[in-house]
Structures are given as C-alpha cells and as structure tokens.
Design an enzyme around this catalytic site. Structure first.
Site, PDB file in Angstrom:
ATOM      1  N   HIS A 117       2.855 -29.523 -14.567  1.00 18.02           N
ATOM      2  CA  HIS A 117       2.987 -29.478 -16.019  1.00 18.02           C
ATOM      3  C   HIS A 117       2.638 -28.063 -16.472  1.00 18.02           C
ATOM      4  O   HIS A 117       1.844 -27.368 -15.839  1.00 18.02           O
ATOM      5  CB  HIS A 117       2.009 -30.497 -16.618  1.00 18.02           C
ATOM      6  CG  HIS A 117       2.162 -30.753 -18.073  1.00 18.02           C
ATOM      7  ND1 HIS A 117       1.731 -29.858 -19.029  1.00 18.02           N
ATOM      8  CD2 HIS A 117       2.679 -31.813 -18.760  1.00 18.02           C
ATOM      9  CE1 HIS A 117       1.952 -30.350 -20.230  1.00 18.02           C
ATOM     10  NE2 HIS A 117       2.538 -31.539 -20.098  1.00 18.02           N
ATOM     11  N   ASP A 194      -5.460 -32.270 -11.970  1.00 18.98           N
ATOM     12  CA  ASP A 194      -4.945 -32.696 -13.267  1.00 18.98           C
ATOM     13  C   ASP A 194      -4.742 -34.203 -13.174  1.00 18.98           C
ATOM     14  O   ASP A 194      -3.783 -34.680 -12.580  1.00 18.98           O
ATOM     15  CB  ASP A 194      -3.625 -31.970 -13.546  1.00 18.98           C
ATOM     16  CG  ASP A 194      -2.869 -32.533 -14.745  1.00 18.98           C
ATOM     17  OD1 ASP A 194      -3.353 -33.506 -15.376  1.00 18.98           O
ATOM     18  OD2 ASP A 194      -1.779 -32.013 -15.044  1.00 18.98           O
ATOM     19  N   GLN A 197      -2.100 -38.208 -15.693  1.00 22.71           N
ATOM     20  CA  GLN A 197      -1.218 -39.344 -15.431  1.00 22.71           C
ATOM     21  C   GLN A 197      -1.800 -40.336 -14.430  1.00 22.71           C
ATOM     22  O   GLN A 197      -1.274 -41.433 -14.265  1.00 22.71           O
ATOM     23  CB  GLN A 197       0.142 -38.853 -14.917  1.00 22.71           C
ATOM     24  CG  GLN A 197       0.934 -38.023 -15.894  1.00 22.71           C
ATOM     25  CD  GLN A 197       1.414 -38.821 -17.088  1.00 22.71           C
ATOM     26  OE1 GLN A 197       1.539 -40.049 -17.035  1.00 22.71           O
ATOM     27  NE2 GLN A 197       1.694 -38.143 -18.184  1.00 22.71           N
ATOM     28  N   LYS A 220      -3.566 -40.827 -23.058  1.00 19.87           N
ATOM     29  CA  LYS A 220      -2.681 -41.423 -22.056  1.00 19.87           C
ATOM     30  C   LYS A 220      -3.264 -42.706 -21.459  1.00 19.87           C
ATOM     31  O   LYS A 220      -2.652 -43.329 -20.587  1.00 19.87           O
ATOM     32  CB  LYS A 220      -2.385 -40.414 -20.946  1.00 19.87           C
ATOM     33  CG  LYS A 220      -1.621 -39.190 -21.435  1.00 19.87           C
ATOM     34  CD  LYS A 220      -1.230 -38.263 -20.306  1.00 19.87           C
ATOM     35  CE  LYS A 220      -0.631 -36.965 -20.823  1.00 19.87           C
ATOM     36  NZ  LYS A 220       0.645 -37.150 -21.533  1.00 19.87           N
ATOM     37  N   CYS A 361       7.772 -30.876 -20.141  1.00 17.77           N
ATOM     38  CA  CYS A 361       6.804 -29.793 -19.942  1.00 17.77           C
ATOM     39  C   CYS A 361       6.707 -29.357 -18.477  1.00 17.77           C
ATOM     40  O   CYS A 361       5.693 -28.792 -18.054  1.00 17.77           O
ATOM     41  CB  CYS A 361       5.406 -30.187 -20.457  1.00 17.77           C
ATOM     42  SG  CYS A 361       5.323 -30.323 -22.250  1.00 17.77           S
TER      43      CYS A 361
END
Length: 400
Positions: A117, A194, A197, A220, A361
């Site tokens: 991303h 990261d 998700q 999220k 993104c």
C-alpha cells in the site's frame, strides 16, 4: 456464526435505496460499525466528554480510566504490554512514526514487497531521497504469493528494516510472516508489519510472532475512523526519536529544555481521540465475542461461493491465486473490454452493491503490471450467501 443475529446490530441493513437493500462489499476500505460501538462513542460524548490525564475532576478521571482500560484491552488482544500500545490516527501514521523515528542513514537498506500500500511505500521512498537509504523491492510469485527464496536473497548485512504488508488489500493474500520475521532477525534486521487488513480477520500474537513493530487501524475492524495502533517492543520504542512533540509528551519544560514522559505518552502528542479509543475498545470486545476464527471461515466460504459462480466467465480475470482460501475475504478482478469504474457504478445503480474500483492505493503494482485497476469485492462477518449471489447474478446480467 449467526450472521442474521450479527446483522441486527447494524442499522444500515434496515435502510433501502430505491426500494432495495444495501449490499456492502467495500470492507477492505472500511467496515461498518455495530450498535455497541456507536453507543460507546455516543456515551463518551454525552456522559463524560472531557480530557484524559490532565484534569483532576470526576469527568476527567473517568476518561483517564476509560483510556487506560482500552489500552489494556488492545494489549491483551495482540499479546502485548499496555505500555507498548501507542494510539495513532491510523496505520499510515504508525508506519510514518517508525520511518521518522528509526536511526536510518545513507546506505542502510529497507526491504518492502512489490504489493505494498502507498502507506508502506511512500515514506521509504521519501527517505531514499532525503537520507539516501536503499529501498529494495522483494518480488512476489506469478500468482501473487510471497517468494521466500527471493526474500532470502535480498537480505544483507545492510538490511536495517523489513517493512511488509501482513495481508494484502489488493488480493487478500496473507504473507508467511513468521518465517519472514525469523529470516530477518537472523540478519539482525528489524521487522515492521502493516496489519491493517490482517487484524480484523485473524488472531495475531506479537510475542509468538516475535515481531518488532505492528501498525493497524480501527476503521477496518468495526471501529471508528481516526484511530489506530502502533505496537513496538519496549526497548525499541524507548530508542526511537518521537515523531511529534507537544502537549502531553513531556513531564516538564523550561525555555531551553524539556523532559519526555515515559512510554507510551511520549509518542501521543496533543489531545487524543478519546471517543475513537473507546469505540475501538468496544469493537475489539465485539470481535472477540464472535471469534476471529469463525469470521475468517465465513469470509473464505463467501469467497469460495463467488469464485464458483464466476468461474465460467472467460473474460473475467482474477487477481491472485485460484484457491479462495489463500485470498481470505477479497475477490479482486477485471473484465476484458470493461472499465472497472463503469462496472462498479452499474452494480451500485442497479442493486445498491457497493464494491471498490481502482488501484486500491497499490499504484506501483498496477503500473508495474500495466493494469488500470480492478473491482474489489471484500467480505466481512455480516455479509451473506444471498448477497454474494445477488452480486454474481447482477454481474452476469450486466456482461450479457
């Protein structure tokens, strides 16, 4: 998992547009919020809308206690200590805090993947301009899964940080992070994940993974927007340079000096998003009651269903591996001869089906593969078999 009972906590499913229900498949961007989360946020604003930590009165004390409670709640959720939990605005801020706080110098290497991303690409590219660090891109395989052998070959004695997406927002693939972390540590490299998700869909224990840093976002995972988390090992957080300084980061100051507060306050400059912190805590409690394993299994089932229903469309091309279990809750695709934006708009106009269209993104990956974009349908705990069937039947109708 009782999906109908879960859906009763989301008032948006009682709404209709042009006489038809809303079908929300844009969960990888932002999830919906259940009533307990909204009520927790509202309760802060109506019952004790004060500052934490700075005020000795009853309302201020209540906010302070709520922030502390929810910091411990987040810590327990990921297997960390409360002092290792730093409240941020989102994953992006957490990554930037590490990028600016680490002592990186000219010639140091930072390894990222080819599917990052922009939030985990641009900060490092910026440092390559300002500090002359070397940003190395480790490739994925033809089916978009992580290439461990290529990663091994990229690691050197100059590798100071490996910063990788845990679960991709492009195709839903979860990288083998445990093996990645082990290999990186063998080369004395730190690892930042990261987790934006990943956290909404699977159990993550930072101690078992032995990860150095983890960043993720509340919006999220059923929480409010504008609240995120950065986890870091205590010794590493203590050695970082603060990204921002100001109110509530210092214990004292003079006209020519200041004394920083200990962890985690020294990284939480200014008045915090108290409503967001409280809402995130309510979201974590909600997810924990249902069970992340059940949520993941439900998403995989829906992904299997859409994969089967659309398998006979030759002009439709899936991004990622064919096995739905490897794609989690994401089905990303494009159709020959059709604009992804055009298809998304028609799905919305015909049946109120909300999907994402574009490059998500991850412009670098799309530009590298000469693709203009995809349609991304992303599923979560409140989506149903009937909604997936409505998406597939409507898409087939449009293409005919």
């Amino acid at each position: 998992m009782d999906v109908n009972a879960i859906r009763s906590d989301f008032d948006i499913f009682n709404q209709k547009i042009n006489g038809k229900p809303i079908i929300y498949f844009d969960n990888a961007c932002q999830t919906l919020r259940p009533r307990p989360v909204i009520e927790a946020i509202q309760k802060y604003y109506t019952d004790y809308p004060a500052c934490a930590g700075r005020s000795a009165h009853k309302l201020g004390t209540r906010v302070t206690q709520a922030v502390d409670k929810n910091r411990h709640l987040v810590a327990k959720f990921i297997g960390a200590k409360a002092s290792e939990i730093i409240f941020t605005r989102n994953t992006t801020e957490g990554i930037n805090l590490i990028a600016h706080g680490l002592d990186l110098n000219e010639g140091d290497e930072v390894i990222i993947s080819d599917k990052e991303h922009n939030s985990n690409l641009i900060p490092w590219l910026r440092l390559s301009e300002t500090k002359k660090i070397n940003v190395k891109i480790t490739p994925t395989k033809e089916d978009n899964t992580f290439d461990l052998e290529a990663f091994k070959n990229n690691l050197t004695s100059k590798t100071k940080l490996v910063s990788l997406v845990m679960t991709s927002n492009l195709d839903g693939i979860t990288n083998p992070v445990k093996e990645i972390i082990k290999l990186a540590h063998q080369h004395k490299s730190l690892v930042l994940l990261d987790g934006a998700q990943a956290m909404p869909h699977m159990k993550v224990d930072v101690k078992k993974l032995n990860v150095d840093f983890l960043a993720f976002s509340g919006h999220k995972m059923l929480g409010p927007s504008g609240i995120g988390i950065l986890y870091g090992k205590t010794k590493l957080l203590e050695s970082l340079a603060p990204f921002m300084l100001g109110g509530d980061t210092v214990s004292s100051s003079t006209y020519d000096s200041y004394e920083l507060l200990p962890l985690p306050e020294k990284y939480e400059a200014g008045l915090q998003n108290y409503a967001g912190i409280i809402g995130l805590g309510a979201a974590i409690e909600y997810l924990s009651q249902i069970g992340l394993d059940k949520i993941k299994a439900h998403e995989t089932y829906l992904n299997q269903l859409i994969s089967q229903e659309l398998a006979d469309i030759n002009s439709l091309h899936l991004v990622g591996p064919q096995d739905p279990a490897l794609r989690g809750g994401i089905f990303s695709f494009y159709v020959d001869g059709w604009s992804h934006h055009q298809l998304a708009v028609i799905l919305d106009e015909l049946e109120n089906i909300a999907v994402r269209s574009g490059q998500h993104c991850v412009h670098s990956w799309f530009n590298g593969h000469n693709l203009t974009g995809t349609i991304r349908a992303s599923f979560y705990l409140y989506n149903t078999k009937e909604e997936v069937e409505k998406l597939t039947s409507t898409l087939k109708k449009i293409l005919k």
